[in-house]
Design a protein around this motif. Structure first.
Motif, PDB file in Angstrom:
ATOM      1  N   VAL A 110     -28.775 -68.899 -36.619  1.00 50.18           N
ATOM      2  CA  VAL A 110     -27.718 -69.860 -36.949  1.00 50.18           C
ATOM      3  C   VAL A 110     -28.296 -71.254 -36.780  1.00 50.18           C
ATOM      4  O   VAL A 110     -29.205 -71.478 -35.979  1.00 50.18           O
ATOM      5  CB  VAL A 110     -26.469 -69.691 -36.055  1.00 50.18           C
ATOM      6  CG1 VAL A 110     -25.790 -68.376 -36.330  1.00 50.18           C
ATOM      7  CG2 VAL A 110     -26.833 -69.801 -34.575  1.00 50.18           C
ATOM      8  N   ARG A 111     -27.767 -72.171 -37.548  1.00 51.68           N
ATOM      9  CA  ARG A 111     -28.291 -73.537 -37.535  1.00 51.68           C
ATOM     10  C   ARG A 111     -27.156 -74.518 -37.313  1.00 51.68           C
ATOM     11  O   ARG A 111     -26.018 -74.285 -37.722  1.00 51.68           O
ATOM     12  CB  ARG A 111     -29.010 -73.849 -38.843  1.00 51.68           C
ATOM     13  CG  ARG A 111     -29.509 -75.301 -38.956  1.00 51.68           C
ATOM     14  CD  ARG A 111     -30.270 -75.509 -40.250  1.00 51.68           C
ATOM     15  NE  ARG A 111     -31.539 -74.788 -40.221  1.00 51.68           N
ATOM     16  CZ  ARG A 111     -32.357 -74.690 -41.264  1.00 51.68           C
ATOM     17  NH1 ARG A 111     -32.009 -75.232 -42.423  1.00 51.68           N
ATOM     18  NH2 ARG A 111     -33.490 -74.037 -41.155  1.00 51.68           N
ATOM     19  N   GLY A 112     -27.499 -75.622 -36.676  1.00 49.85           N
ATOM     20  CA  GLY A 112     -26.521 -76.676 -36.457  1.00 49.85           C
ATOM     21  C   GLY A 112     -27.201 -78.009 -36.248  1.00 49.85           C
ATOM     22  O   GLY A 112     -28.399 -78.075 -35.952  1.00 49.85           O
ATOM     23  N   THR A 113     -26.455 -79.052 -36.416  1.00 46.96           N
ATOM     24  CA  THR A 113     -26.955 -80.399 -36.158  1.00 46.96           C
ATOM     25  C   THR A 113     -26.425 -80.872 -34.812  1.00 46.96           C
ATOM     26  O   THR A 113     -25.447 -80.335 -34.288  1.00 46.96           O
ATOM     27  CB  THR A 113     -26.527 -81.373 -37.262  1.00 46.96           C
ATOM     28  OG1 THR A 113     -25.089 -81.413 -37.311  1.00 46.96           O
ATOM     29  CG2 THR A 113     -27.060 -80.922 -38.608  1.00 46.96           C
ATOM     30  N   LEU A 126     -34.331 -84.173 -21.183  1.00 45.69           N
ATOM     31  CA  LEU A 126     -33.283 -84.161 -22.189  1.00 45.69           C
ATOM     32  C   LEU A 126     -32.974 -82.729 -22.617  1.00 45.69           C
ATOM     33  O   LEU A 126     -33.784 -81.825 -22.431  1.00 45.69           O
ATOM     34  CB  LEU A 126     -33.717 -84.966 -23.428  1.00 45.69           C
ATOM     35  CG  LEU A 126     -34.015 -86.448 -23.204  1.00 45.69           C
ATOM     36  CD1 LEU A 126     -34.532 -87.077 -24.490  1.00 45.69           C
ATOM     37  CD2 LEU A 126     -32.778 -87.184 -22.716  1.00 45.69           C
ATOM     38  N   MET A 127     -31.805 -82.554 -23.175  1.00 45.53           N
ATOM     39  CA  MET A 127     -31.429 -81.278 -23.772  1.00 45.53           C
ATOM     40  C   MET A 127     -30.779 -81.560 -25.123  1.00 45.53           C
ATOM     41  O   MET A 127     -30.375 -82.694 -25.409  1.00 45.53           O
ATOM     42  CB  MET A 127     -30.468 -80.508 -22.866  1.00 45.53           C
ATOM     43  CG  MET A 127     -29.120 -81.154 -22.691  1.00 45.53           C
ATOM     44  SD  MET A 127     -28.039 -80.170 -21.625  1.00 45.53           S
ATOM     45  CE  MET A 127     -26.515 -81.140 -21.719  1.00 45.53           C
ATOM     46  N   ALA A 128     -30.706 -80.540 -25.959  1.00 47.74           N
ATOM     47  CA  ALA A 128     -30.101 -80.694 -27.282  1.00 47.74           C
ATOM     48  C   ALA A 128     -28.679 -80.156 -27.247  1.00 47.74           C
ATOM     49  O   ALA A 128     -28.437 -79.042 -26.780  1.00 47.74           O
ATOM     50  CB  ALA A 128     -30.921 -79.952 -28.334  1.00 47.74           C
ATOM     51  N   ALA A 129     -27.745 -80.958 -27.731  1.00 44.48           N
ATOM     52  CA  ALA A 129     -26.348 -80.527 -27.862  1.00 44.48           C
ATOM     53  C   ALA A 129     -26.084 -80.290 -29.350  1.00 44.48           C
ATOM     54  O   ALA A 129     -25.990 -81.241 -30.129  1.00 44.48           O
ATOM     55  CB  ALA A 129     -25.400 -81.579 -27.306  1.00 44.48           C
ATOM     56  N   LEU A 130     -26.003 -79.019 -29.752  1.00 46.40           N
ATOM     57  CA  LEU A 130     -25.853 -78.647 -31.155  1.00 46.40           C
ATOM     58  C   LEU A 130     -24.399 -78.313 -31.466  1.00 46.40           C
ATOM     59  O   LEU A 130     -23.688 -77.746 -30.638  1.00 46.40           O
ATOM     60  CB  LEU A 130     -26.737 -77.440 -31.494  1.00 46.40           C
ATOM     61  CG  LEU A 130     -28.238 -77.592 -31.232  1.00 46.40           C
ATOM     62  CD1 LEU A 130     -28.957 -76.295 -31.577  1.00 46.40           C
ATOM     63  CD2 LEU A 130     -28.815 -78.748 -32.041  1.00 46.40           C
ATOM     64  N   LYS A 131     -23.982 -78.651 -32.678  1.00 49.48           N
ATOM     65  CA  LYS A 131     -22.653 -78.300 -33.171  1.00 49.48           C
ATOM     66  C   LYS A 131     -22.812 -77.101 -34.108  1.00 49.48           C
ATOM     67  O   LYS A 131     -23.356 -77.226 -35.206  1.00 49.48           O
ATOM     68  CB  LYS A 131     -22.015 -79.472 -33.919  1.00 49.48           C
ATOM     69  CG  LYS A 131     -21.843 -80.720 -33.071  1.00 49.48           C
ATOM     70  CD  LYS A 131     -20.842 -80.501 -31.948  1.00 49.48           C
ATOM     71  CE  LYS A 131     -20.588 -81.801 -31.178  1.00 49.48           C
ATOM     72  NZ  LYS A 131     -19.638 -81.611 -30.076  1.00 49.48           N
ATOM     73  N   ILE A 132     -22.332 -75.936 -33.664  1.00 53.04           N
ATOM     74  CA  ILE A 132     -22.447 -74.703 -34.425  1.00 53.04           C
ATOM     75  C   ILE A 132     -21.070 -74.320 -34.957  1.00 53.04           C
ATOM     76  O   ILE A 132     -20.066 -74.422 -34.238  1.00 53.04           O
ATOM     77  CB  ILE A 132     -23.014 -73.563 -33.560  1.00 53.04           C
ATOM     78  CG1 ILE A 132     -24.349 -73.988 -32.921  1.00 53.04           C
ATOM     79  CG2 ILE A 132     -23.202 -72.304 -34.381  1.00 53.04           C
ATOM     80  CD1 ILE A 132     -25.452 -74.256 -33.897  1.00 53.04           C
ATOM     81  N   ALA A 190     -20.801 -69.231 -34.015  1.00 50.22           N
ATOM     82  CA  ALA A 190     -21.053 -69.419 -32.585  1.00 50.22           C
ATOM     83  C   ALA A 190     -20.630 -68.209 -31.754  1.00 50.22           C
ATOM     84  O   ALA A 190     -21.063 -68.073 -30.611  1.00 50.22           O
ATOM     85  CB  ALA A 190     -20.330 -70.671 -32.083  1.00 50.22           C
ATOM     86  N   ARG A 191     -19.795 -67.344 -32.306  1.00 53.63           N
ATOM     87  CA  ARG A 191     -19.325 -66.200 -31.517  1.00 53.63           C
ATOM     88  C   ARG A 191     -20.461 -65.258 -31.139  1.00 53.63           C
ATOM     89  O   ARG A 191     -20.334 -64.467 -30.201  1.00 53.63           O
ATOM     90  CB  ARG A 191     -18.255 -65.432 -32.298  1.00 53.63           C
ATOM     91  CG  ARG A 191     -18.740 -64.805 -33.586  1.00 53.63           C
ATOM     92  CD  ARG A 191     -17.649 -63.978 -34.262  1.00 53.63           C
ATOM     93  NE  ARG A 191     -18.113 -63.355 -35.478  1.00 53.63           N
ATOM     94  CZ  ARG A 191     -17.994 -63.886 -36.684  1.00 53.63           C
ATOM     95  NH1 ARG A 191     -17.421 -65.082 -36.804  1.00 53.63           N
ATOM     96  NH2 ARG A 191     -18.442 -63.264 -37.748  1.00 53.63           N
ATOM     97  N   THR A 234     -16.130 -76.587 -34.811  1.00 49.46           N
ATOM     98  CA  THR A 234     -17.472 -76.327 -34.297  1.00 49.46           C
ATOM     99  C   THR A 234     -17.431 -76.091 -32.794  1.00 49.46           C
ATOM    100  O   THR A 234     -16.488 -76.508 -32.110  1.00 49.46           O
ATOM    101  CB  THR A 234     -18.435 -77.497 -34.585  1.00 49.46           C
ATOM    102  OG1 THR A 234     -17.964 -78.678 -33.903  1.00 49.46           O
ATOM    103  CG2 THR A 234     -18.538 -77.762 -36.072  1.00 49.46           C
ATOM    104  N   VAL A 235     -18.487 -75.448 -32.299  1.00 45.94           N
ATOM    105  CA  VAL A 235     -18.641 -75.190 -30.866  1.00 45.94           C
ATOM    106  C   VAL A 235     -19.935 -75.858 -30.409  1.00 45.94           C
ATOM    107  O   VAL A 235     -20.969 -75.745 -31.076  1.00 45.94           O
ATOM    108  CB  VAL A 235     -18.705 -73.676 -30.580  1.00 45.94           C
ATOM    109  CG1 VAL A 235     -19.013 -73.415 -29.110  1.00 45.94           C
ATOM    110  CG2 VAL A 235     -17.391 -73.009 -30.968  1.00 45.94           C
ATOM    111  N   THR A 236     -19.884 -76.552 -29.286  1.00 44.01           N
ATOM    112  CA  THR A 236     -21.067 -77.217 -28.757  1.00 44.01           C
ATOM    113  C   THR A 236     -21.923 -76.221 -27.980  1.00 44.01           C
ATOM    114  O   THR A 236     -21.433 -75.546 -27.075  1.00 44.01           O
ATOM    115  CB  THR A 236     -20.683 -78.384 -27.840  1.00 44.01           C
ATOM    116  OG1 THR A 236     -19.902 -79.319 -28.578  1.00 44.01           O
ATOM    117  CG2 THR A 236     -21.916 -79.079 -27.297  1.00 44.01           C
TER     118      THR A 236
END
Length: 431
Positions: A75-78, A283-289, A294-295, A327-329
């Protein structure tokens, strides 16, 4: 004679022929009916003809062939890069104050003791001085009380010692008188007087011991009360001193100053955010899936983060239970060396590995294809010049590929591009 002959011919030509007119009218009707039948038949034939297949430039469409093998489901997200919570320090104002000097601007690397800005509050300064004086006064009062109580205790111990000495002497005298009484030297009255005096002093000795014990307990209690007051004054003095020190705002951690939304002369109230310092190497990445994808995301799954200046590996460390705007973070912990130019709030793309499906049919994801759904797509024929629409049932989907359950076989070539403009056409030509 000649005239008569001409007149006779004219009369003969003007004779009516009704059978000829009837025959001509019948021929016209037959011809008209034949024309109508022909036109109707032609129109019917034309209406039943299928329209010619539209032509599409082969180079204008994207195609892919159906393959069999392993498909990595992803799965991909920005999202963006954000500091870890334990590596962020937000500095609030502790008291009312006025900014008098800004010493560091956002974007500057600072150490823990670096002063970011200076503020002023005369009331805080005076309160710190008063609290220090009250603390010192409480300490002096504790020392004075201890001296006084020790002196009183010594006096009481001296009195108790005197009573004990008198009792011992009276006891010896009573014992002597007892022996003399047995020998008949003294009378019984004298012996009773001596014995009674000793008993009295013995009672007084017990009372003095009890008084001494109670006094010692009282001393401890009084000292504890005063010690509590001293402790209270110490805590108050430290609090006021900390508030005074807080007027010089320090970074607190080694990192980068990212926010300082203040100006010289600005008045702040308690709780106002003064500055924000982060550690850029943590740092960490916070992605919107998408919530539908996201389930299947689980903590610990591998991920790859594209910073647009290099990629870095990571693992899923948190999945937000709430859904916002569809979206789910998902928080991804970054592993390894950061690419150059990495900074907080940098936009990134992330891919999360869910599972690997083995020995399946799969193909590139056609436009509008959805997971576990059926879609009509164009399959290219054996001649490579035409494509016909076929229903295809899809299974699990990944970022760029989707599982084929029904409708295609290995080696089939399909069109992946958006073909919605030809929704009413079942066949196209590829030029």
């Amino acid at each position: 004679m000649l005239v008569c002959a001409v007149h006779s011919n004219k009369t003969e030509m003007d004779i009516a022929r009704p059978d000829l007119k009837r025959s001509k009218r019948q021929r016209q009707i037959v011809i008209a009916a034949a024309v109508l039948v022909f036109v109707a038949a032609f129109s019917l034939g034309v209406s039943r003809l299928k329209p010619a297949a539209p032509s599409v430039e082969r180079s204008a469409v994207l195609t892919d062939s159906v393959k069999r093998g392993s498909m990595l489901r992803q799965v991909r997200g920005t999202g963006s890069l954000v500091p870890s919570q334990e590596d962020v320090r937000q500095i609030p104002a502790e008291t009312d104050a006025t900014v008098v000097r800004i010493r560091v601007l956002p974007g500057t690397h600072v150490d823990a003791n670096a002063v970011l800005l200076e503020m002023s509050n005369p009331q805080v300064e005076q309160a710190a001085v008063d609290a220090q004086l009250q603390w010192k006064a409480a300490v002096a009062e504790l020392a004075s009380l201890k001296v006084k109580l020790d002196s009183d205790l010594m006096t009481q111990k001296a009195g108790a010692a005197t009573v004990t000495s008198d009792y011992n002497q009276a006891k010896r005298q009573s014992d002597t008188d007892k022996e003399l009484y047995k020998l008949g030297v003294i009378s019984g009255l004298a012996y009773k007087a001596s014995s009674g005096h000793a008993d009295e002093l013995n009672t007084r000795q017990d009372i003095e011991k009890q008084r001494l014990t109670i006094n010692q307990q009282s001393i401890v209690s009084q000292l504890q009360v005063q010690q509590s007051k001293v402790e209270q004054m110490r805590v108050l003095a430290e609090l006021k001193q900390r508030q005074l020190d807080a007027l010089k705002v320090r970074a607190g951690i080694d990192g980068v100053l990212v926010e300082l939304p203040l100006q010289v002369g600005q008045h702040v109230t308690p709780g106002t955010m003064l500055a924000k310092v982060v550690q850029p190497d943590h740092l960490m990445a916070a992605l919107k899936i998408s919530e539908t994808q996201a389930r299947d995301v689980q903590i610990g799954e591998a991920a790859s983060i594209d910073t647009h200046n290099g990629s870095i590996a990571g693992t899923v460390m948190r999945v937000d239970p709430a859904v916002q705007n569809g979206t789910v973070t998902v928080d991804v912990k970054l592993i390894g060396t950061m690419p150059k130019g990495v900074r907080p709030d940098l936009s990134v793309d992330g891919t999360i590995d869910l599972e690997r499906l083995d020995n399946i049919l799969y193909v590139g994801t056609p436009a509008f294809a959805q997971e576990n759904n059926t879609l009509n797509i164009f399959k290219i024929g054996a001649d490579g010049k035409t494509a016909g629409r076929v229903p295809v049932k899809f299974g699990s989907a990944s970022v760029n590929t989707v599982q084929v359950l029904e409708g295609l076989k290995e080696g089939d070539i399909v069109v992946l591009s958006d073909m919605s403009r030809w929704d009413k056409t079942d066949k196209i030509k590829l030029d």
